[in-house]
Design a protein around this motif. Structure first.
Motif, PDB file in Angstrom:
ATOM      1  N   UNK A 234      -4.049  17.531  -3.027  1.00  0.00           N
ATOM      2  CA  UNK A 234      -4.386  16.256  -3.500  1.00  0.00           C
ATOM      3  C   UNK A 234      -4.581  15.242  -2.672  1.00  0.00           C
ATOM      4  N   UNK A 235      -5.457  14.260  -2.661  1.00  0.00           N
ATOM      5  CA  UNK A 235      -5.419  13.070  -1.853  1.00  0.00           C
ATOM      6  C   UNK A 235      -6.194  13.343  -0.570  1.00  0.00           C
ATOM      7  N   UNK A 236      -6.849  14.396  -0.100  1.00  0.00           N
ATOM      8  CA  UNK A 236      -7.461  14.873   0.932  1.00  0.00           C
ATOM      9  C   UNK A 236      -8.895  15.261   0.575  1.00  0.00           C
ATOM     10  N   UNK A 237      -9.925  14.851   1.312  1.00  0.00           N
ATOM     11  CA  UNK A 237     -11.134  15.380   1.408  1.00  0.00           C
ATOM     12  C   UNK A 237     -10.980  16.650   1.906  1.00  0.00           C
ATOM     13  N   UNK A 238     -11.683  17.731   1.128  1.00  0.00           N
ATOM     14  CA  UNK A 238     -11.727  19.023   1.770  1.00  0.00           C
ATOM     15  C   UNK A 238     -13.011  19.627   1.382  1.00  0.00           C
ATOM     16  N   UNK A 298       7.040  -7.884  -2.423  1.00  0.00           N
ATOM     17  CA  UNK A 298       6.084  -7.956  -1.248  1.00  0.00           C
ATOM     18  C   UNK A 298       6.434  -6.898  -0.073  1.00  0.00           C
ATOM     19  N   UNK A 299       7.736  -6.616   0.116  1.00  0.00           N
ATOM     20  CA  UNK A 299       8.001  -5.560   0.881  1.00  0.00           C
ATOM     21  C   UNK A 299       7.443  -4.075   0.523  1.00  0.00           C
ATOM     22  N   UNK A 300       7.424  -3.872  -0.690  1.00  0.00           N
ATOM     23  CA  UNK A 300       7.002  -2.680  -0.924  1.00  0.00           C
ATOM     24  C   UNK A 300       5.452  -2.638  -0.656  1.00  0.00           C
ATOM     25  N   UNK A 301       4.748  -3.862  -1.157  1.00  0.00           N
ATOM     26  CA  UNK A 301       3.305  -3.892  -0.964  1.00  0.00           C
ATOM     27  C   UNK A 301       2.812  -3.957   0.566  1.00  0.00           C
ATOM     28  N   UNK A 302       3.703  -4.313   1.329  1.00  0.00           N
ATOM     29  CA  UNK A 302       3.510  -4.309   2.888  1.00  0.00           C
ATOM     30  C   UNK A 302       3.680  -2.881   3.302  1.00  0.00           C
ATOM     31  N   UNK A 303       4.663  -2.271   2.651  1.00  0.00           N
ATOM     32  CA  UNK A 303       4.831  -0.636   3.250  1.00  0.00           C
ATOM     33  C   UNK A 303       3.673   0.102   2.788  1.00  0.00           C
ATOM     34  N   UNK A 304       3.082  -0.297   1.509  1.00  0.00           N
ATOM     35  CA  UNK A 304       1.798   0.414   0.996  1.00  0.00           C
ATOM     36  C   UNK A 304       0.655   0.032   1.912  1.00  0.00           C
ATOM     37  N   UNK A 305       0.530  -1.316   2.490  1.00  0.00           N
ATOM     38  CA  UNK A 305      -0.502  -1.647   2.930  1.00  0.00           C
ATOM     39  C   UNK A 305      -0.606  -0.823   4.521  1.00  0.00           C
ATOM     40  N   UNK A 306       0.587  -0.857   4.983  1.00  0.00           N
ATOM     41  CA  UNK A 306       0.564  -0.286   6.511  1.00  0.00           C
ATOM     42  C   UNK A 306       0.405   1.163   6.436  1.00  0.00           C
ATOM     43  N   UNK A 307       0.707   1.847   5.328  1.00  0.00           N
ATOM     44  CA  UNK A 307       0.644   3.349   5.147  1.00  0.00           C
ATOM     45  C   UNK A 307      -0.790   3.552   4.739  1.00  0.00           C
ATOM     46  N   UNK A 308      -1.568   2.720   4.163  1.00  0.00           N
ATOM     47  CA  UNK A 308      -2.921   2.797   4.034  1.00  0.00           C
ATOM     48  C   UNK A 308      -3.971   2.534   5.205  1.00  0.00           C
ATOM     49  N   UNK A 309      -3.525   1.696   5.856  1.00  0.00           N
ATOM     50  CA  UNK A 309      -4.255   1.043   6.947  1.00  0.00           C
ATOM     51  C   UNK A 309      -3.907   1.008   8.252  1.00  0.00           C
ATOM     52  N   UNK A 310      -2.523   1.035   8.430  1.00  0.00           N
ATOM     53  CA  UNK A 310      -1.800   1.400   9.961  1.00  0.00           C
ATOM     54  C   UNK A 310      -1.443  -0.287  10.013  1.00  0.00           C
ATOM     55  N   UNK A 311      -0.500  -0.427  10.783  1.00  0.00           N
ATOM     56  CA  UNK A 311       0.563  -1.729  11.199  1.00  0.00           C
ATOM     57  C   UNK A 311      -0.377  -2.467  11.816  1.00  0.00           C
ATOM     58  N   UNK A 312      -1.395  -2.210  12.576  1.00  0.00           N
ATOM     59  CA  UNK A 312      -2.156  -3.096  13.164  1.00  0.00           C
ATOM     60  C   UNK A 312      -3.344  -3.856  12.254  1.00  0.00           C
ATOM     61  N   UNK A 313      -3.311  -3.484  11.057  1.00  0.00           N
ATOM     62  CA  UNK A 313      -4.457  -4.109  10.313  1.00  0.00           C
ATOM     63  C   UNK A 313      -3.617  -4.941   9.117  1.00  0.00           C
ATOM     64  N   UNK A 439      13.343   7.026   2.343  1.00  0.00           N
ATOM     65  CA  UNK A 439      13.720   8.260   2.373  1.00  0.00           C
ATOM     66  C   UNK A 439      12.891   9.348   3.112  1.00  0.00           C
ATOM     67  N   UNK A 440      11.616   9.024   2.979  1.00  0.00           N
ATOM     68  CA  UNK A 440      10.763   9.816   3.634  1.00  0.00           C
ATOM     69  C   UNK A 440       9.147   9.219   3.724  1.00  0.00           C
ATOM     70  N   UNK A 441       8.455   9.512   4.713  1.00  0.00           N
ATOM     71  CA  UNK A 441       7.194   8.742   4.865  1.00  0.00           C
ATOM     72  C   UNK A 441       6.292  10.146   4.027  1.00  0.00           C
ATOM     73  N   UNK A 442       5.512   9.912   3.035  1.00  0.00           N
ATOM     74  CA  UNK A 442       4.835  10.982   2.365  1.00  0.00           C
ATOM     75  C   UNK A 442       3.658  11.134   3.346  1.00  0.00           C
ATOM     76  N   UNK A 443       3.157  12.407   3.064  1.00  0.00           N
ATOM     77  CA  UNK A 443       1.852  13.006   3.746  1.00  0.00           C
ATOM     78  C   UNK A 443       0.769  12.042   3.883  1.00  0.00           C
ATOM     79  N   UNK A 444       0.200  11.845   4.852  1.00  0.00           N
ATOM     80  CA  UNK A 444      -0.996  11.200   5.066  1.00  0.00           C
ATOM     81  C   UNK A 444      -0.709   9.548   5.229  1.00  0.00           C
ATOM     82  N   UNK A 445       0.392   9.170   5.152  1.00  0.00           N
ATOM     83  CA  UNK A 445       0.380   7.796   5.297  1.00  0.00           C
ATOM     84  C   UNK A 445       0.475   7.414   6.922  1.00  0.00           C
TER      85      UNK A 445
END
Length: 553
Positions: A234-238, A298-313, A439-445
Motif C-alpha cells: 500500500x501507499x507506493x507506486x509500483x 498543531x504538533x501532529x499536523x506539523x509531524x504529518x507535514x514533515x513526513x509528507x514533504x520533508x522538514x525543509x518544506x 513510537x516509530x516512523x512509519x514507512x515512507x515518511x
C-alpha cells in the motif's frame, strides 16, 4: 494459443485532469513493462482522466481529450509489445461512460463500460455517467478475459455473467478510496466473486490523493482457489510483473510479492501523510506553514507535514497573546526542534489590542466574551494567511473532528487554511496517532526517527488559551465522553435514547446533538481534509444548515 501470460499491474498515481501527464505515465509504464517481458499492462479506473472526475467529466472537451489520449496509447501498441487495459471516460451515442479500453495491435480492440454505478457516500456516479450493459468477456490474444470496473464486483451479477459467457480470468480496474479497515472489505468482496465464478481475479487499485479522498493501492491477485498469489504494498507506486500459466484447472498466477500491509492507526497515519502531500504538490505548492501553538493538534499536523514533504518544506509560527502560557511557547519550540523545522515567534498583542480599541465604541463596555476571544484567533488566521499569500507556502489547518463537530473552532481564525490533514480524526485519535508517531516512523515518511512530539504536549490538558486558565473541558464534555457520543451521532445515526442506553447522560447527549447541528454553517466554510472513516463531513454526511429537527423522542 499461449499457455503463459505475463501481466504487469500498474499501481500508479494519476493527477486529475492532467491527461497528457497521465498519458505520459502510462506510456512510460508500458515501456518498462515491455522491457520486463509483459504481455499486458493493467491500469486503474479512469486512469487517463483521474478519478473521481465529478462534474469535470460533463465537459465534452475533457472526454474528447481523454479519447484522443487513448487513441495515442493504442497507436503505441502497434510495436508488438504489451497490450493495455486502461480506464477512461468514453462518449458514445450521446452518453458518457466510465470505461476500460483494451488496446492491442495498434488499435482500440474493445471497450467495456461500468455497469454498477455507485451512488452513495463519496460516490455520485449516476450524476455524471450512464450505466453500461452487463459486459461479456474480451478476447486478448486468444484468452477470454472478463473486464470489470470497481463497483462491478461488489455484487455478483457482473462476474457471474462474465464466467457464464466464457471468461477465463477476471481483471478489475479500481479507484477504491481508503477508509480504515477498507482493505479487508475489498478482499472479502473479491474472494466472494472468486468462489462464485471459480475464476482467478486481478485487482488493480490506484494510489495517491485527490482532494479529500486518498487511495492506498494495495492491489492483489487471487487464484481460483481463493489463495492470495500477489499482494502489492500500500501507499507506493509500483509496476509489478506477474506470471500466469494455463493449467488443466484454468489460469493460475505464480506466487509473487505478498506485502504485509499497515493496519489500524498506522494505515490512518499513512493516509494523512499521502493526502496532505498530494494536495500540496498537485495544487502547485512546494511547502506549507502552520500555526504551532504548543498543543497536540498543531504538533501532529506539523509531524504529518514533515513526513509528507520533508522538514525543509515546513514552517511553524507561534503567535502568542497575553493568555498564551510560557509552557506553550517552550513546547512549540521543542516540537519544532524535534521535527527540524523553521520556527518563528510573532506576538499578536499589539494588533489584537488595536482591533479591540477600534471596536470599543461599538461594544459599549460590554463584558468580555467569545467575541474578544475570537479576535485573537482571527488575528492569527489573518497573519498566517498574509504570510501564505506573500511567501507562497500553503497554510495547513489543524482542527480535529471533535472540535469541528461541535463548532469549537473560529471561522476565519483557526479554521483558515488550504487543507486539514486531521479533519476526520477525533481528539482521542489525535492523541493515539501522536503516540504512534513518537513510537516509530512509519514507512515512507520523510521526518526524523524517534519522538517528534514532546511528552509535555501529550500530557497537558487541551486548551485554546483564549482566556486565562482556559481548558477545553470548561466548554465541552471530556473527550473520552464526547468522542463516543459524536461517533454514535455522526457515524451511526443513533437516536438520543439509543446513545443514552449506552450509559451516557441524556442531557449531555442532547447538548452535543444541539452543538453538532448548530455548527453546520461553520463546517460548510471549512477547508477540505483527508477522508479516513466511513462518515466524513461534506463527502459522506450532508445535512442542511437551516434545520429545526431535534431528536427528543
Amino acid at each position: 494459443m499461449s499457455d503463459e501470460l505475463a501481466i504487469a499491474l500498474a499501481q500508479l498515481n494519476p493527477t486529475m485532469g492532467a491527461i497528457e501527464a497521465n498519458l505520459g505515465l502510462a506510456r512510460e509504464a508500458r515501456m518498462t513493462a515491455a522491457a520486463a517481458g509483459a504481455d499486458l499492462v493493467v491500469f486503474s479506473e479512469l486512469f487517463i482522466s483521474g478519478y473521481p472526475p465529478e462534474d469535470l467529466v460533463l465537459r465534452p472537451s475533457l472526454v474528447e481529450s481523454a479519447q484522443r489520449a487513448i487513441k495515442t496509447l493504442a497507436d503505441d501498441t502497434a510495436d508488438g509489445g504489451p497490450g493495455v487495459v486502461i480506464g477512461t471516460p468514453w462518449a458514445e451515442n450521446g452518453q458518457t461512460y466510465n470505461a476500460v479500453a483494451l488496446l492491442d495491435g495498434g488499435a482500440i480492440s474493445t471497450l467495456r463500460f461500468k455497469h454498477n454505478l455507485p451512488n452513495y457516500g463519496v460516490f455520485d456516479e449516476k450524476r455524471v455517467f450512464a450505466a453500461g450493459p452487463v459486459p461479456g468477456p474480451v478476447n486478448f490474444r486468444g484468452i477470454r478475459i472478463g473486464l470489470a470496473i470497481c463497483e462491478d464486483i461488489w455484487t455478483e451479477d457482473v462476474c457471474e455473467c462474465l464466467q457464464e459467457a466464457g471468461a477465463e480470468l477476471l481483471i478489475i480496474a479500481n479507484g477504491s478510496p481508503f477508509e480504515a479497515g477498507k482493505h479487508d472489505i475489498r478482499m472479502q468482496q473479491a474472494i466472494a466473486r472468486v468462489i462464485e465464478t471459480g475464476l482467478p481475479l486481478a485487482y488493480v487499485n490506484q494510489i495517491g490523493g485527490q482532494d479529500e479522498l486518498v487511495f492506498d493501492g494495495a492491489s492483489f491477485i487471487l487464484n481460483a482457489d481463493g489463495s492470495l498469489a500477489v499482494q502489492l504494498q500500500a501507499w507506493e507506486e509500483q509496476l509489478a510483473l506477474t506470471r500466469w500459466q494455463r493449467t488443466d484447472g484454468g489460469w493460475a498466477c505464480s506466487t509473487g510479492t505478498r506485502a504485509i500491509l499497515e493496519e489500524g492507526l498506522e494505515a490512518v497515519y499513512r493516509a494523512c501523510v499521502t493526502g496532505l502531500r498530494d494536495y500540496v504538490l498537485k495544487n502547485g505548492f512546494s511547502s506549507v506553514l502552520l500555526g504551532l501553538s504548543g498543543g497536540i493538534d498543531s504538533a501532529l499536523c506539523a509531524s504529518i507535514a514533515v513526513d509528507a514533504l520533508g522538514p525543509e518544506q515546513v514552517r511553524g509560527l507561534m503567535l502568542p497573546y497575553r493568555h498564551t502560557s510560557p509552557a506553550s511557547l517552550v513546547d512549540a519550540k521543542a516540537c519544532a526542534d524535534l521535527l527540524g523545522i523553521d520556527h518563528q515567534v510573532i506576538s499578536i498583542i499589539e494588533p489584537v489590542e488595536a482591533v479591540n480599541a477600534a471596536l470599543a465604541p461599538l461594544f459599549h463596555a460590554r463584558a468580555i466574551d467569545t467575541a474578544e476571544e475570537n479576535i485573537q484567533s482571527r488575528m492569527r488566521g489573518l497573519m498566517l494567511m498574509a504570510i501564505s499569500n506573500k511567501l507562497g507556502p500553503m497554510l495547513v489547518t489543524t482542527g480535529n473532528k471533535s472540535e469541528i463537530s461541535v463548532g469549537y473552532a473560529t471561522l476565519y481564525g483557526d479554521m483558515n487554511g488550504g487543507f486539514n490533514p486531521i479533519k476526520d480524526l477525533y481528539k482521542t485519535e489525535v492523541f493515539a496517532l501522536a503516540r504512534l508517531r513518537n513510537g516509530h516512523r512509519p514507512r515512507g515518511c520523510k521526518g526524523p526517527e524517534g519522538p517528534v512530539i514532546p511528552e509535555t504536549i501529550l500530557m497537558k490538558p487541551p486548551s485554546a488559551e483564549l482566556r486565562p486558565d482556559q481548558k477545553d473541558e470548561d466548554s465541552l464534555p471530556p473527550y473520552e465522553t464526547l468522542d463516543p457520543i459524536l461517533r454514535a451521532l455522526i457515524e451511526e445515526d443513533l437516536s438520543i435514547a439509543a446513545i443514552a442506553d449506552r450509559g451516557f447522560d441524556r442531557a449531555t447527549v442532547e447538548r452535543v446533538e444541539q452543538l453538532v447541528y448548530h455548527a453546520e454553517y461553520k463546517r460548510r466554510q471549512a477547508p477540505p481534509g483527508v477522508k479516513l472513516g466511513c462518515r466524513t463531513f461534506d463527502r459522506d454526511r450532508r445535512y442542511p444548515i437551516t434545520n429545526h429537527f431535534r431528536d427528543r423522542g
